[in-house]
Design a protein around this motif. Sequence first.
Motif, short mmCIF file in Angstrom:
data_model
loop_
_atom_site.label_atom_id
_atom_site.label_comp_id
_atom_site.label_asym_id
_atom_site.label_seq_id
_atom_site.Cartn_x
_atom_site.Cartn_y
_atom_site.Cartn_z
N PHE A 601 4.48 121.52 24.89
CA PHE A 601 3.86 120.20 24.84
C PHE A 601 2.43 120.23 25.38
O PHE A 601 1.57 119.48 24.93
CB PHE A 601 4.72 119.20 25.60
N ARG A 602 2.18 121.10 26.34
CA ARG A 602 0.80 121.26 26.80
C ARG A 602 -0.05 121.85 25.68
O ARG A 602 -1.19 121.42 25.46
CB ARG A 602 0.76 122.17 28.04
N ALA A 603 0.50 122.83 24.95
CA ALA A 603 -0.23 123.40 23.82
C ALA A 603 -0.45 122.35 22.73
O ALA A 603 -1.51 122.30 22.09
CB ALA A 603 0.54 124.59 23.26
N PHE A 604 0.54 121.48 22.53
CA PHE A 604 0.40 120.42 21.53
C PHE A 604 -0.74 119.46 21.89
O PHE A 604 -1.51 119.03 21.02
CB PHE A 604 1.72 119.67 21.42
N ALA A 605 -0.85 119.13 23.18
CA ALA A 605 -1.94 118.25 23.60
C ALA A 605 -3.30 118.90 23.34
O ALA A 605 -4.26 118.23 22.92
CB ALA A 605 -1.79 117.92 25.09
N ARG A 606 -3.40 120.21 23.58
CA ARG A 606 -4.67 120.91 23.29
C ARG A 606 -4.95 120.91 21.79
O ARG A 606 -6.10 120.80 21.37
CB ARG A 606 -4.60 122.34 23.82
N LEU A 607 -3.90 121.02 20.99
CA LEU A 607 -4.06 121.05 19.54
C LEU A 607 -4.62 119.72 19.03
O LEU A 607 -5.51 119.67 18.17
CB LEU A 607 -2.72 121.36 18.87
N LEU A 608 -4.11 118.61 19.55
CA LEU A 608 -4.58 117.30 19.10
C LEU A 608 -6.03 117.04 19.47
O LEU A 608 -6.71 116.23 18.83
CB LEU A 608 -3.70 116.19 19.69
N GLU A 609 -6.52 117.71 20.52
CA GLU A 609 -7.92 117.54 20.90
C GLU A 609 -8.87 118.02 19.80
O GLU A 609 -10.03 117.60 19.75
CB GLU A 609 -8.21 118.30 22.20
N LEU A 610 -8.37 118.90 18.90
CA LEU A 610 -9.20 119.45 17.82
C LEU A 610 -9.22 118.55 16.59
O LEU A 610 -9.84 118.90 15.58
CB LEU A 610 -8.70 120.85 17.45
N ARG A 611 -8.54 117.40 16.66
CA ARG A 611 -8.53 116.40 15.60
C ARG A 611 -8.14 116.99 14.23
O ARG A 611 -8.89 116.94 13.26
CB ARG A 611 -9.91 115.73 15.47
N PRO A 612 -6.92 117.56 14.12
CA PRO A 612 -6.50 118.12 12.83
C PRO A 612 -6.14 117.01 11.84
O PRO A 612 -5.78 115.90 12.21
CB PRO A 612 -5.28 118.96 13.21
N ASP A 613 -6.22 117.36 10.55
CA ASP A 613 -5.73 116.46 9.50
C ASP A 613 -4.24 116.68 9.25
O ASP A 613 -3.53 115.76 8.84
CB ASP A 613 -6.49 116.70 8.19
N VAL A 614 -3.78 117.91 9.46
CA VAL A 614 -2.39 118.29 9.26
C VAL A 614 -1.94 119.08 10.49
O VAL A 614 -2.69 119.93 10.99
CB VAL A 614 -2.20 119.14 7.98
N VAL A 615 -0.72 118.81 10.96
CA VAL A 615 -0.15 119.57 12.07
C VAL A 615 1.15 120.21 11.59
O VAL A 615 2.08 119.51 11.19
CB VAL A 615 0.13 118.68 13.29
N VAL A 616 1.18 121.53 11.57
CA VAL A 616 2.38 122.28 11.20
C VAL A 616 3.17 122.54 12.47
O VAL A 616 2.70 123.23 13.38
CB VAL A 616 2.01 123.60 10.50
N LEU A 617 4.37 121.99 12.57
CA LEU A 617 5.20 122.10 13.76
C LEU A 617 6.15 123.28 13.61
O LEU A 617 7.34 123.13 13.31
CB LEU A 617 5.97 120.80 13.99
N ALA A 618 5.61 124.49 13.76
CA ALA A 618 6.42 125.71 13.73
C ALA A 618 6.98 125.92 15.13
O ALA A 618 6.64 126.87 15.84
CB ALA A 618 5.57 126.89 13.28
N ALA A 619 7.83 125.01 15.57
CA ALA A 619 8.30 124.98 16.95
C ALA A 619 9.80 124.79 16.97
O ALA A 619 10.42 124.36 15.99
CB ALA A 619 7.61 123.85 17.71
N GLY A 620 10.38 125.08 18.13
CA GLY A 620 11.82 124.94 18.33
C GLY A 620 12.50 126.24 18.68
O GLY A 620 13.65 126.23 19.12
N ALA A 621 11.78 127.36 18.52
CA ALA A 621 12.40 128.65 18.83
C ALA A 621 12.69 128.77 20.32
O ALA A 621 13.75 129.26 20.73
CB ALA A 621 11.49 129.78 18.37
N ALA A 622 11.75 128.32 21.18
CA ALA A 622 11.97 128.41 22.63
C ALA A 622 13.17 127.57 23.05
O ALA A 622 13.97 127.98 23.90
CB ALA A 622 10.71 127.97 23.37
N ASP A 623 13.31 126.40 22.44
CA ASP A 623 14.46 125.55 22.75
C ASP A 623 15.76 126.22 22.30
O ASP A 623 16.77 126.21 23.02
CB ASP A 623 14.32 124.20 22.05
#
Length: 743
Positions: A601-623
Amino acid sequence: MVQRLAILLWVALVSGGGWVSPGWAAEAAAWVHEDAAVRIRAALGGRSASQYRLDLPKPVAGTCRGVAVYVEGDKVAASPIATTGPMDAVWFAVGKHHLERRRRESKTEDLPVDIYLFAEEKVPVPLPAEYRRPARFVRATRSLVTRPFTAPEATRMMHGLSSDEGGLYRFDMTGIATTFDREQWQEPPERRSALMVWSAGVRLDSRVSARFGGSHDGVAWFVFVDGRPTADWCTAERAEGGGFWGPGTEVDAGLHQVDFFVVQRPGEPIPECLWHVEGQPAARLLGDLPLEHPEALRIELGRGGAVAELAYREVVRYLFEDVGTEAVTLQCRRVDGSAFAADALPSFSGAEVRGTAAAGDLLLATARLPGAVVRVEGGGEGAGTLRFPPRPLWLNARRVHGSLRLGAGPAVIAASGPLRMSLELSLAGDVEPALVGRLGVVGVLLDRSGKEVGSVPIASGRLGRMEAAVPVDASPARIRFDVSAEGIPLVRSAYLTVLRPGNDLDGLTAAGESLFLGGERVVLACRPLEPLPSVGGMAGAEGLPLRIGILDDFLTTQDAPGAMLLPEQTLGRDWPVPPAVFRESVVSAGEGGVRADVDLFRAFARLLELRPDVVVLAAGAADARRGRRPEEVCQRLLFLAQASAAAGADPVLVALPGLPAVPVPFSKRNALLCKELAWHLRTAVVDAHSRDLLDHGRSDSFLDQFATPGRRLPLSVPNDQGRRWLYALLDETVAERSRTGMP
């Protein structure tokens, strides 16, 4: 004569059979003064005070004028004290030989005193003015200490006078700098400080506006009136006529307590305590009244008449240093220590009395003992009552440190479910069960403006670990966890911020298993499951390439030989206008001790700071590797998708293929719920799980593509062949979504 007739008439109305306290039964038979209207039998504790004050109850206080006092049969000096009536209190002196003899000859330290009140103005043994030194002075020396600058700092030091090194001296004096028995006490020795508290009772005939202060500003001093900070050396203003003064204070008529606390260092004088009543010249504040008071009282209204009694036992004063508040616990009892009957329990009033118990156990939010209305016994129905006034309390406080720590709890919760987490409450100090039994922990819901919008009780009457369940569906912005005893705060409140998908996640950090924002614990709360609004992110800004952000916890988690291919090197390279691709990756072990599933989630917050048009959520493996239930994995993806849409980016979910160390049934259910979530949200999904089975079959699966010949590797080191397959699948899904605008 009229006054005596009034007393006798009132006594006749309530007279009846008497009651004798077992502790004083042998001494209560005979009256020394048969013409006295009232006899008060008091018990003094084993203290070193030599002068006492007894505040009289009404209507006794409004009618009596004369007094005689006996200690163990010896007549002692006494005088009446008058403010608004003939006699409101009695001042009497006790020789130290009485206390020493009592300790030597008896198992108890209680010293019985007989006080006779008369209607006439007579005092058998008046207390001469030159012997009236009622103020209490306590002094101790310590190794050189930092001087206090605030009232809470001074309060903590004042209540610790007897707990540190060095001797402790107590004696009576009229003014703080007027009398010292030993010359060397004028100034502390080198590299030591003298801590002094001078306390006195002051009487006022009417309500006045007064200012309090000190004679010097280079010495640390503080003035407390009835326990409230009134003036101090840091904020005092110099007056033209001399002295340094605090702001004006309205003081009611009656008896008051003034404490003057000083921290004197080598080379510094002892300041005088000053006061200035409006319309009168400034003057030194001298001791006007004693502060010590009998602990137990039995009042006999005429010889053989009705009686009333009141005793404050087991009085404990606390100072909760973390919040600077004070509390007093005590028991209201009969003089022999037994409890009052339910129908005869004294009544108490005032904001300082909190949570009166049926058994007479009291909790006070002030350092003054409360007033009480006691029923007179022996007079039949409706006999009458005595009204005891409140009085000052002189008692060093037990200093208590406490803490309320937020324990284990989820990072993400559902919108409709409560926040479930553990709390740990501790109090370091000598705390009586009477206080612990009254404490409570409450979760208070706050909106964005800080206004309280609700509260939830969590636990009461105990310390240690406790479980909290706080609903967050009412959209609170923060949760404040309070610890108090009947409204008296005991420790600092703990706060938790609730962030929702539409909130700004800028500055979100992670530590251990928790998220923080500005140093405050954070929980992420999803919104209800419903289709996401169309944000148009797939179209990108006109004339500019599409900005694609990838949140990754399994695609590129570690570089290694043969595993150097990155998604930004292949994604969209064949498009007419190649997109700008950037990513935030989370390694399996986390950074700095942060768990990977939280660091995501910290990485996600940094990602949103870059103002993307599309966000690919390749996440869930750690969970999934941590064994988190698929429903929880899906819930966390829901927050990420909703937050992406709220930030103006189209989310693209990735249904993960089979992963190492994740049971096959879990992988299947994770993928199924991910695709179901995408259907509900009306957003795109990269179905890597199903395509893996279609392209490779069960024997030659995605796991094999992410391994090198002869040696299986964890998914944290995938090879480029497996990466190229997955990136191509991702490219295909995003391109189709961008072209058609359909999930």
